[in-house]
Design a protein around this motif. Structure first.
Motif, PDB file in Angstrom:
ATOM      1  N   UNK A  15     -17.824   6.257  -1.286  1.00 21.81           N
ATOM      2  CA  UNK A  15     -18.470   5.873  -2.541  1.00 21.81           C
ATOM      3  C   UNK A  15     -17.494   5.070  -3.395  1.00 21.81           C
ATOM      4  N   UNK A  16     -18.039   4.241  -4.256  1.00 24.99           N
ATOM      5  CA  UNK A  16     -17.192   3.346  -5.045  1.00 24.99           C
ATOM      6  C   UNK A  16     -16.465   2.351  -4.161  1.00 24.99           C
ATOM      7  N   UNK A  17     -17.106   1.951  -3.052  1.00 19.28           N
ATOM      8  CA  UNK A  17     -16.454   1.112  -2.047  1.00 19.28           C
ATOM      9  C   UNK A  17     -16.450  -0.369  -2.405  1.00 19.28           C
ATOM     10  N   UNK A  18     -17.031  -0.707  -3.546  1.00 20.17           N
ATOM     11  CA  UNK A  18     -17.111  -2.121  -3.907  1.00 20.17           C
ATOM     12  C   UNK A  18     -15.817  -2.715  -4.399  1.00 20.17           C
ATOM     13  N   UNK A  19     -14.862  -1.877  -4.815  1.00 19.86           N
ATOM     14  CA  UNK A  19     -13.614  -2.405  -5.365  1.00 19.86           C
ATOM     15  C   UNK A  19     -12.545  -1.328  -5.330  1.00 19.86           C
ATOM     16  N   UNK A  20     -11.313  -1.726  -5.646  1.00 21.90           N
ATOM     17  CA  UNK A  20     -10.221  -0.790  -5.847  1.00 21.90           C
ATOM     18  C   UNK A  20      -9.911   0.104  -4.657  1.00 21.90           C
ATOM     19  N   UNK A  21      -9.661   1.371  -4.954  1.00 22.71           N
ATOM     20  CA  UNK A  21      -9.269   2.320  -3.910  1.00 22.71           C
ATOM     21  C   UNK A  21     -10.406   2.519  -2.909  1.00 22.71           C
ATOM     22  N   UNK A  22     -11.651   2.542  -3.384  1.00 23.57           N
ATOM     23  CA  UNK A  22     -12.778   2.726  -2.480  1.00 23.57           C
ATOM     24  C   UNK A  22     -12.872   1.616  -1.448  1.00 23.57           C
ATOM     25  N   UNK A  23     -12.709   0.379  -1.902  1.00 18.90           N
ATOM     26  CA  UNK A  23     -12.708  -0.756  -0.975  1.00 18.90           C
ATOM     27  C   UNK A  23     -11.574  -0.611   0.030  1.00 18.90           C
ATOM     28  N   UNK A  24     -10.386  -0.209  -0.444  1.00 19.36           N
ATOM     29  CA  UNK A  24      -9.237  -0.044   0.446  1.00 19.36           C
ATOM     30  C   UNK A  24      -9.496   1.049   1.481  1.00 19.36           C
ATOM     31  N   UNK A  25     -10.105   2.158   1.065  1.00 21.05           N
ATOM     32  CA  UNK A  25     -10.465   3.213   2.020  1.00 21.05           C
ATOM     33  C   UNK A  25     -11.408   2.667   3.092  1.00 21.05           C
ATOM     34  N   UNK A  26     -12.448   1.950   2.661  1.00 22.92           N
ATOM     35  CA  UNK A  26     -13.441   1.444   3.607  1.00 22.92           C
ATOM     36  C   UNK A  26     -12.809   0.501   4.629  1.00 22.92           C
ATOM     37  N   UNK A  27     -11.963  -0.415   4.159  1.00 22.00           N
ATOM     38  CA  UNK A  27     -11.330  -1.377   5.060  1.00 22.00           C
ATOM     39  C   UNK A  27     -10.377  -0.685   6.031  1.00 22.00           C
ATOM     40  N   UNK A  28      -9.615   0.277   5.539  1.00 23.34           N
ATOM     41  CA  UNK A  28      -8.660   0.972   6.402  1.00 23.34           C
ATOM     42  C   UNK A  28      -9.388   1.814   7.441  1.00 23.34           C
ATOM     43  N   UNK A  29     -10.459   2.486   7.039  1.00 21.21           N
ATOM     44  CA  UNK A  29     -11.221   3.277   8.003  1.00 21.21           C
ATOM     45  C   UNK A  29     -11.829   2.395   9.087  1.00 21.21           C
ATOM     46  N   UNK A  30     -12.284   1.209   8.709  1.00 16.31           N
ATOM     47  CA  UNK A  30     -12.822   0.283   9.706  1.00 16.31           C
ATOM     48  C   UNK A  30     -11.728  -0.162  10.675  1.00 16.31           C
ATOM     49  N   UNK A  31     -10.507  -0.390  10.142  1.00 17.85           N
ATOM     50  CA  UNK A  31      -9.393  -0.764  11.016  1.00 17.85           C
ATOM     51  C   UNK A  31      -9.013   0.382  11.951  1.00 17.85           C
TER      52      UNK A  31
END
Length: 278
Positions: A15-31
């Motif tokens: 949640x809150x994946x549109x920016x900031x820490x949430x975006x970073x979590x989403x990108x890292x999990x995808x990697x």
């Protein structure tokens, strides 16, 4: 998922994946070879994060979600199950807003309600909705994003402090309840991270400018914080207190509570922000 690779190959909701820490979590999990549901109240920014993941060869979808609404989080869970074809096995309850610059008793109560409805109730909704299936499966993980504000209790940040302290307490309770079930819990408590949270409408403009300046000098990048947190979750750690200043304050509050409160009070008199009007 069990062991040291809980964050790899996940079916994750952020949640809150549109920016900031949430975006970073989403990108890292995808990697880390995960499939990611990027949830955010702003469908445009959620879509941008999902598109970035797909451009890098990953799998992601965007879902609009206001975490302060239990019905919206239920819808998010349904969308995730439909896309995954199964229950999620990792949930990152990250969505939140900043608030600060006023002493208790000043400003409208609506600021308290809004801050707590997103920062605390949003995490409660996420845990309440997603945890039963993980508990039944005996596997999975939850990462709740709190803040060092949850234990530092800095002046002129009461609503934010209370909301984040609640997230810490909830996470500690879950760690006890889920012990031995195969479901892991981690709570992130950073100080300054270089995100846009200081631009929120509930932060006094003067206090926001100071916070942005400090963050620009000593703040960690959201990517660094997300990576540290995911690695800590793999190691089974409950608390992630990433920055040195946060760890100093953590120990000072625990071992010298009286002097800490007096020092914080003195420092608060010099902090910028709105003063009471009466």
């Amino acid at each position: 998922m069990t062991g040291r690779r809980r964050t790899y190959g996940t079916h994750a909701v952020v949640t809150g994946a549109g920016s900031g820490i949430g975006r970073a979590f989403a990108l890292d999990l995808a990697r880390r070879a995960g499939r990611v549901v990027c949830a955010d109240i702003d469908s445009t920014t959620a879509g941008k994060t999902a598109a970035e993941i797909k451009e890098q060869g990953g799998e992601a979808i965007a879902v609009e979600c206001d975490v302060s609404s239990a019905d919206a989080v239920d819808h998010l869970a349904g969308a995730a199950r439909s896309w995954f074809g199964r229950e999620p096995d990792l949930v990152v309850n990250n969505a939140g807003i900043g608030a600060g610059g006023r002493v208790v008793g000043d400003g409208p109560l609506s600021d308290w309600h809004r801050t707590i409805s997103i920062n605390l109730w949003g995490v409660i909704h996420g845990c309440h909705t997603f945890l039963p299936a993980m508990r039944e499966a005996g596997a999975g993980g939850v990462i709740n994003v709190a803040s060092a504000a949850g234990f530092t209790a800095a002046p002129k940040m009461a609503a934010y402090n209370v909301s984040k302290a609640g997230v810490v307490s909830l996470s500690e309770t879950l760690a006890a309840e889920l012990s031995g079930t195969g479901v892991g819990v981690t709570v992130l408590c950073p100080t300054f991270v270089r995100t846009n949270i200081f631009g929120g409408e509930l932060i006094d403009a003067t206090a926001a400018r100071l916070a942005r300046r400090i963050s620009g000098v000593v703040g960690f990048s959201p990517e660094r914080v997300a990576r540290m947190t995911l690695n800590a979750h793999d190691r089974g750690r409950l608390y992630v207190v990433p920055q040195p200043d946060a760890r100093i304050l953590w120990h000072a509050k625990r071992f010298l509570p009286g002097p800490y409160a007096r020092t914080a009070g003195l420092a608060g008199r010099f902090l910028p922000g709105a003063e009471p009007e009466n």
